[in-house]
Write a protein that holds these residues in place. Structure first.
Motif, PDB file in Angstrom:
ATOM      1  N   SER A  61      -4.084   4.179   0.369  1.00 38.86           N
ATOM      2  CA  SER A  61      -4.447   2.657  -0.043  1.00 38.86           C
ATOM      3  C   SER A  61      -3.182   1.872  -0.303  1.00 38.86           C
ATOM      4  CB  SER A  61      -5.308   2.930  -1.300  1.00 38.86           C
ATOM      5  OG  SER A  61      -5.587   1.414  -1.819  1.00 38.86           O
ATOM      6  N   VAL A  62      -2.108   2.447  -0.989  1.00 45.30           N
ATOM      7  CA  VAL A  62      -0.948   1.555  -1.040  1.00 45.30           C
ATOM      8  C   VAL A  62      -0.069   1.532   0.105  1.00 45.30           C
ATOM      9  CG1 VAL A  62       1.260   1.773  -2.436  1.00 45.30           C
ATOM     10  CG2 VAL A  62      -0.679   2.564  -3.427  1.00 45.30           C
ATOM     11  N   TYR A  63      -0.134   2.482   0.880  1.00 42.59           N
ATOM     12  CA  TYR A  63       0.373   2.258   2.209  1.00 42.59           C
ATOM     13  C   TYR A  63      -0.183   1.193   2.990  1.00 42.59           C
ATOM     14  CZ  TYR A  63       2.555   4.302   6.491  1.00 42.59           C
ATOM     15  OH  TYR A  63       3.136   4.581   7.765  1.00 42.59           O
ATOM     16  N   LEU A  64      -1.553   1.123   3.144  1.00 43.69           N
ATOM     17  CA  LEU A  64      -2.246   0.002   3.823  1.00 43.69           C
ATOM     18  C   LEU A  64      -1.792  -1.371   3.225  1.00 43.69           C
ATOM     19  CD1 LEU A  64      -5.604   1.227   5.075  1.00 43.69           C
ATOM     20  CD2 LEU A  64      -3.665   1.286   6.312  1.00 43.69           C
ATOM     21  N   SER A  65      -1.937  -1.351   1.846  1.00 43.45           N
ATOM     22  CA  SER A  65      -1.623  -2.541   1.445  1.00 43.45           C
ATOM     23  C   SER A  65      -0.065  -2.895   1.630  1.00 43.45           C
ATOM     24  CB  SER A  65      -1.630  -2.515  -0.307  1.00 43.45           C
ATOM     25  OG  SER A  65      -2.887  -2.179  -0.617  1.00 43.45           O
ATOM     26  N   ALA A  66       0.865  -2.172   1.704  1.00 42.97           N
ATOM     27  CA  ALA A  66       2.255  -2.235   2.088  1.00 42.97           C
ATOM     28  C   ALA A  66       2.378  -2.841   3.543  1.00 42.97           C
ATOM     29  CB  ALA A  66       3.036  -1.229   1.939  1.00 42.97           C
ATOM     30  N   SER A  67       1.508  -2.237   4.606  1.00 44.32           N
ATOM     31  CA  SER A  67       1.502  -2.562   5.768  1.00 44.32           C
ATOM     32  C   SER A  67       1.046  -4.027   6.124  1.00 44.32           C
ATOM     33  CB  SER A  67       0.587  -1.794   6.644  1.00 44.32           C
ATOM     34  OG  SER A  67       0.614  -0.416   6.438  1.00 44.32           O
ATOM     35  N   GLU A  68      -0.041  -4.425   5.391  1.00 45.60           N
ATOM     36  CA  GLU A  68      -0.435  -5.707   5.240  1.00 45.60           C
ATOM     37  C   GLU A  68       0.774  -6.705   4.855  1.00 45.60           C
ATOM     38  OE1 GLU A  68      -5.009  -4.073   4.562  1.00 45.60           O
ATOM     39  OE2 GLU A  68      -3.860  -5.372   2.991  1.00 45.60           O
ATOM     40  N   LYS A 100       4.641 -11.176   5.362  1.00 47.57           N
ATOM     41  CA  LYS A 100       6.014 -11.427   5.119  1.00 47.57           C
ATOM     42  C   LYS A 100       6.983 -11.619   6.150  1.00 47.57           C
ATOM     43  CE  LYS A 100       8.469 -10.339   1.418  1.00 47.57           C
ATOM     44  NZ  LYS A 100       9.157  -9.489   0.111  1.00 47.57           N
ATOM     45  N   TYR A 101       6.945 -10.705   6.816  1.00 46.60           N
ATOM     46  CA  TYR A 101       7.861 -10.109   7.977  1.00 46.60           C
ATOM     47  C   TYR A 101       7.605 -10.580   9.281  1.00 46.60           C
ATOM     48  CZ  TYR A 101      10.242  -8.123   3.971  1.00 46.60           C
ATOM     49  OH  TYR A 101      10.749  -7.864   2.796  1.00 46.60           O
ATOM     50  N   GLY A 102       6.198 -10.499   9.531  1.00 43.79           N
ATOM     51  CA  GLY A 102       5.698 -10.873  10.654  1.00 43.79           C
ATOM     52  C   GLY A 102       5.698  -9.782  11.863  1.00 43.79           C
ATOM     53  N   MET A 103       5.648  -8.619  11.222  1.00 41.17           N
ATOM     54  CA  MET A 103       5.935  -7.386  12.179  1.00 41.17           C
ATOM     55  C   MET A 103       4.818  -6.282  11.982  1.00 41.17           C
ATOM     56  SD  MET A 103       9.121  -5.667  10.258  1.00 41.17           S
ATOM     57  CE  MET A 103       8.865  -3.906  10.802  1.00 41.17           C
ATOM     58  N   ARG A 104       4.504  -5.520  12.782  1.00 45.54           N
ATOM     59  CA  ARG A 104       3.593  -4.529  12.813  1.00 45.54           C
ATOM     60  C   ARG A 104       4.362  -3.600  11.702  1.00 45.54           C
ATOM     61  NH1 ARG A 104       2.227  -1.027  16.147  1.00 45.54           N
ATOM     62  NH2 ARG A 104       4.239  -0.907  17.209  1.00 45.54           N
ATOM     63  N   ALA A 105       3.440  -2.472  11.383  1.00 44.85           N
ATOM     64  CA  ALA A 105       3.924  -1.547  10.514  1.00 44.85           C
ATOM     65  C   ALA A 105       4.971  -0.315  11.191  1.00 44.85           C
ATOM     66  CB  ALA A 105       3.073  -0.909   9.686  1.00 44.85           C
ATOM     67  N   LEU A 106       6.119  -0.832  11.729  1.00 43.83           N
ATOM     68  CA  LEU A 106       6.911   0.081  12.554  1.00 43.83           C
ATOM     69  C   LEU A 106       7.445   1.355  11.669  1.00 43.83           C
ATOM     70  CD1 LEU A 106       9.162  -2.275  14.448  1.00 43.83           C
ATOM     71  CD2 LEU A 106       7.251  -0.948  15.421  1.00 43.83           C
ATOM     72  N   LYS A 107       7.446   2.516  11.896  1.00 40.23           N
ATOM     73  CA  LYS A 107       7.767   3.412  11.093  1.00 40.23           C
ATOM     74  C   LYS A 107       9.049   4.121  11.318  1.00 40.23           C
ATOM     75  CE  LYS A 107       2.663   4.526  10.740  1.00 40.23           C
ATOM     76  NZ  LYS A 107       2.138   3.849  11.842  1.00 40.23           N
ATOM     77  N   ASP A 116      11.547   7.909  10.530  1.00 36.57           N
ATOM     78  CA  ASP A 116      11.326   9.101  10.835  1.00 36.57           C
ATOM     79  C   ASP A 116      10.404   9.791  10.053  1.00 36.57           C
ATOM     80  OD1 ASP A 116      13.388   8.621  12.580  1.00 36.57           O
ATOM     81  OD2 ASP A 116      15.038   9.910  11.780  1.00 36.57           O
ATOM     82  N   GLU A 117      10.354   9.646   8.799  1.00 33.71           N
ATOM     83  CA  GLU A 117       9.117  10.478   8.240  1.00 33.71           C
ATOM     84  C   GLU A 117       7.814   9.567   7.849  1.00 33.71           C
ATOM     85  OE1 GLU A 117      10.849  12.154   4.540  1.00 33.71           O
ATOM     86  OE2 GLU A 117      12.640  12.883   5.644  1.00 33.71           O
ATOM     87  N   GLY A 118       7.887   8.592   8.783  1.00 33.36           N
ATOM     88  CA  GLY A 118       6.577   7.763   8.665  1.00 33.36           C
ATOM     89  C   GLY A 118       6.455   6.680   7.877  1.00 33.36           C
ATOM     90  N   GLY A 119       7.658   6.346   7.156  1.00 30.21           N
ATOM     91  CA  GLY A 119       7.848   5.301   6.101  1.00 30.21           C
ATOM     92  C   GLY A 119       7.947   3.934   6.791  1.00 30.21           C
ATOM     93  N   LEU A 120       7.398   2.941   6.135  1.00 27.92           N
ATOM     94  CA  LEU A 120       7.493   1.565   6.658  1.00 27.92           C
ATOM     95  C   LEU A 120       8.976   1.136   6.519  1.00 27.92           C
ATOM     96  CD1 LEU A 120       4.025   0.309   4.882  1.00 27.92           C
ATOM     97  CD2 LEU A 120       4.530   1.158   7.214  1.00 27.92           C
ATOM     98  N   ALA A 121       9.280   0.455   7.483  1.00 31.42           N
ATOM     99  CA  ALA A 121      10.826   0.177   7.526  1.00 31.42           C
ATOM    100  C   ALA A 121      11.012  -1.591   7.932  1.00 31.42           C
ATOM    101  CB  ALA A 121      11.545   0.955   8.434  1.00 31.42           C
ATOM    102  N   PRO A 122      10.508  -2.233   7.098  1.00 34.68           N
ATOM    103  CA  PRO A 122      10.731  -3.738   7.386  1.00 34.68           C
ATOM    104  C   PRO A 122      12.256  -4.330   6.884  1.00 34.68           C
ATOM    105  CG  PRO A 122       9.659  -3.553   5.168  1.00 34.68           C
ATOM    106  CD  PRO A 122       9.766  -2.156   5.783  1.00 34.68           C
ATOM    107  N   SER A 123      12.527  -5.451   7.466  1.00 35.84           N
ATOM    108  CA  SER A 123      14.005  -5.725   7.289  1.00 35.84           C
ATOM    109  C   SER A 123      14.149  -6.437   5.960  1.00 35.84           C
ATOM    110  CB  SER A 123      14.476  -6.822   8.513  1.00 35.84           C
ATOM    111  OG  SER A 123      13.504  -7.876   8.391  1.00 35.84           O
ATOM    112  N   PHE A 124      14.112  -5.643   4.783  1.00 39.46           N
ATOM    113  CA  PHE A 124      14.428  -6.207   3.455  1.00 39.46           C
ATOM    114  C   PHE A 124      15.743  -7.014   3.425  1.00 39.46           C
ATOM    115  CE2 PHE A 124      11.794  -2.265   2.576  1.00 39.46           C
ATOM    116  CZ  PHE A 124      10.787  -2.773   2.188  1.00 39.46           C
ATOM    117  N   ARG A 125      15.630  -8.094   2.622  1.00 40.03           N
ATOM    118  CA  ARG A 125      17.025  -8.584   2.634  1.00 40.03           C
ATOM    119  C   ARG A 125      18.057  -7.797   1.604  1.00 40.03           C
ATOM    120  NH1 ARG A 125      14.119 -14.275   2.378  1.00 40.03           N
ATOM    121  NH2 ARG A 125      13.053 -12.805   1.037  1.00 40.03           N
ATOM    122  N   ASN A 126      17.388  -6.927   0.737  1.00 37.26           N
ATOM    123  CA  ASN A 126      18.149  -6.293  -0.143  1.00 37.26           C
ATOM    124  C   ASN A 126      17.176  -5.297  -0.721  1.00 37.26           C
ATOM    125  OD1 ASN A 126      16.674  -7.766  -2.414  1.00 37.26           O
ATOM    126  ND2 ASN A 126      17.873  -9.710  -1.940  1.00 37.26           N
TER     127      ASN A 126
END
Ligand code: PGA
Ligand code: ZN
Length: 423
Positions: A185-192, A197-204, A206-216
């Motif tokens: 449920s948290v993973y889906l919330s984070a994907s949304e 925020k970043y206008g991107m799909r939930a690109l994953k 190596d271990e399936g973690g979400l990897a958006p371009s956080f500024r910091n």
């Protein structure tokens, strides 16, 4: 008695070669297993033998390791009988004869060790986690509490932020089923959230973690808090966090290069303490680099009232390094990865060294995994406090979660409580 031993080159979750082995016993019982591979590896790890032929898989082929199984190992072990797993492993260790397993390869040795374990358990009619339990004298089985990747950076995600993993810890879940449902449920919330925020799909990663371009890094923590709340869970009470800083990989000339700033060891410790004060973080892995021994005791004393001080690259699942850390009071938990030392017997010795010091143990997968699920049995049999597999995504990760769901429903195993340090 061992009738046959065969090695195969297969592909891992990154599409890179790895090794599979099949062990056949004299009564025809077959056990097979495959081994994972790391990307953010510790310098002290046993050697994973790769072909080095740049024209094939960019040098990462495993044909040499496979040939070692089919020739040297097969030749030495076929026709032999072993009373215990340790006896089998010790024969392989002796056959290799090097400190870092560089002759036969830790991948070749470990995969035989695991295939033999599967075959032996099967022959004895013992379920695999109980077979592993017997190796360390454990017969009281619980499922480890999972720590599950939400966000990734560092070497697993192209380094958009230096910290490698922010993991979720479902601290209050009463069952594995509930733990995984909450994390999903948290993973889906984070994907949304990331999509907004970043206008991107939930690109994953190596271990399936979400990897958006956080500024910091703070933004990563803030997004994790929002995702937990958006899933209707209370941060800290129901869903906490763990970190794998993996700081060896941004430690340069005695300093920590965080991209936005460079800190010395004490500065790094202050920064981690500020995260631990601001967010519900229960475990910090590799907060300092693998060779920054001098400052690890300070890191431990700064964090130990709140969280586990977990050593991965620092310890490399090796007794000598664990003993050194115990002596220096440098950590209070071991991240256990069997391929860092290269055999079940040596990993069991590392586990014992950590337990003797009163440490907790997180049993961990690698960033390059296969669909094999032995890790779930190992973590259960060896009484791991936690298991770290990756995100709730990708079959290589889900194979292990599914095995724990099977053990929960089939064998009615209970999930371990989170034990806070000092309790
Ligand atoms: P690795 O990373 O498998 O790429 O070494 C996992 C970790 O650092 O825990
Ligand atoms: Zn790590």
């Amino acid at each position: 008695m061992i009738k046959e031993l065969r090695g195969f080159e297969i592909l891992d979750s990154r599409g890179r070669p790895t090794v599979m082995a099949k062990c056949i016993l004299s009564d025809g019982t077959v056990g097979s297993a495959s081994v994972p591979s790391g990307a953010s590896t510790g310098k002290a790890e046993a050697l994973e033998l790769r072909d080095g032929d740049a024209t094939r898989y960019r040098g990462l082929g495993c044909r040499k390791a496979v040939a070692n199984i089919n020739n040297a190992i097969r030749g030495a072990l076929v026709g032999k009988e072993f009373d215990t797993q340790e006896a089998f492993d010790n024969a392989l260790i002796a056959l290799d004869g090097t400190v870092d397993k560089s002759r036969l390869g830790a991948n070749a040795i470990l995969v035989c060790s695991l295939a033999y374990a599967r075959a032996s358990a099967q022959q004895e009619g013992v379920v695999l986690y109980k077979y592993f339990g017997r190796m360390i004298g454990n017969d009281d089985f619980q499922l480890p509490r999972p720590t599950i990747n939400l966000f990734s950076g560092g070497k697993h995600a192209g380094g958009q932020i230096p910290v490698q993993d922010l993991l979720l810890v479902p601290v209050a879940a009463k069952t594995m089923d509930e733990a995984l449902e909450q994390v999903h449920s948290v993973y889906l919330s984070a994907s949304e959230l990331i999509h907004e925020k970043y206008g991107m799909r939930a690109l994953k990663a190596d271990e399936g973690g979400l990897a958006p371009s956080f500024r910091n890094i703070d933004e990563m923590f803030e997004d994790a808090m929002k995702a937990i709340e958006r899933a209707g869970l209370q941060p800290g009470k129901q869903m906490a966090m763990a970190l794998d800083v993996a700081s060896s990989h941004f430690y340069k000339e005695g300093k920590y290069d965080l991209g936005t700033e460079i800190r010395d060891s004490l500065g790094m410790i202050d920064l981690i303490r500020s995260w631990v004060d601001a967010y519900p973080i229960l475990s910090v892995e590799d907060g300092l680099a693998e060779n920054d021994w001098e400052f690890w005791p300070h890191l431990k004393h700064t964090l130990q009232d709140k969280c586990l001080v977990l050593g991965d690259d620092l310890l490399c699942t090796q007794v000598a390094r664990i003993n050194r850390a115990v002596e220096k009071d440098a950590a209070n938990a071991l991240l256990l990865k069997v391929n860092q030392c290269g055999s079940l017997a040596e990993a069991a010795a590392a586990l014992r060294a950590a337990r003797n010091a009163g440490w907790q143990v997180t049993v961990s997968a690698r960033s390059g995994e296969t669909e094999d699920n032995w890790l779930a049995d190992l973590a259960t049999g060896w009484d791991g406090n936690q298991i770290k597999i990756g995100s709730i995504a990708q079959s290589d990760r889900l194979a292990k979660y599914n095995r724990m769901l099977e053990l929960e429903q089939g064998d009615e195993l209970k999930i371990r409580d989170w034990v806070y340090p000092g309790n």
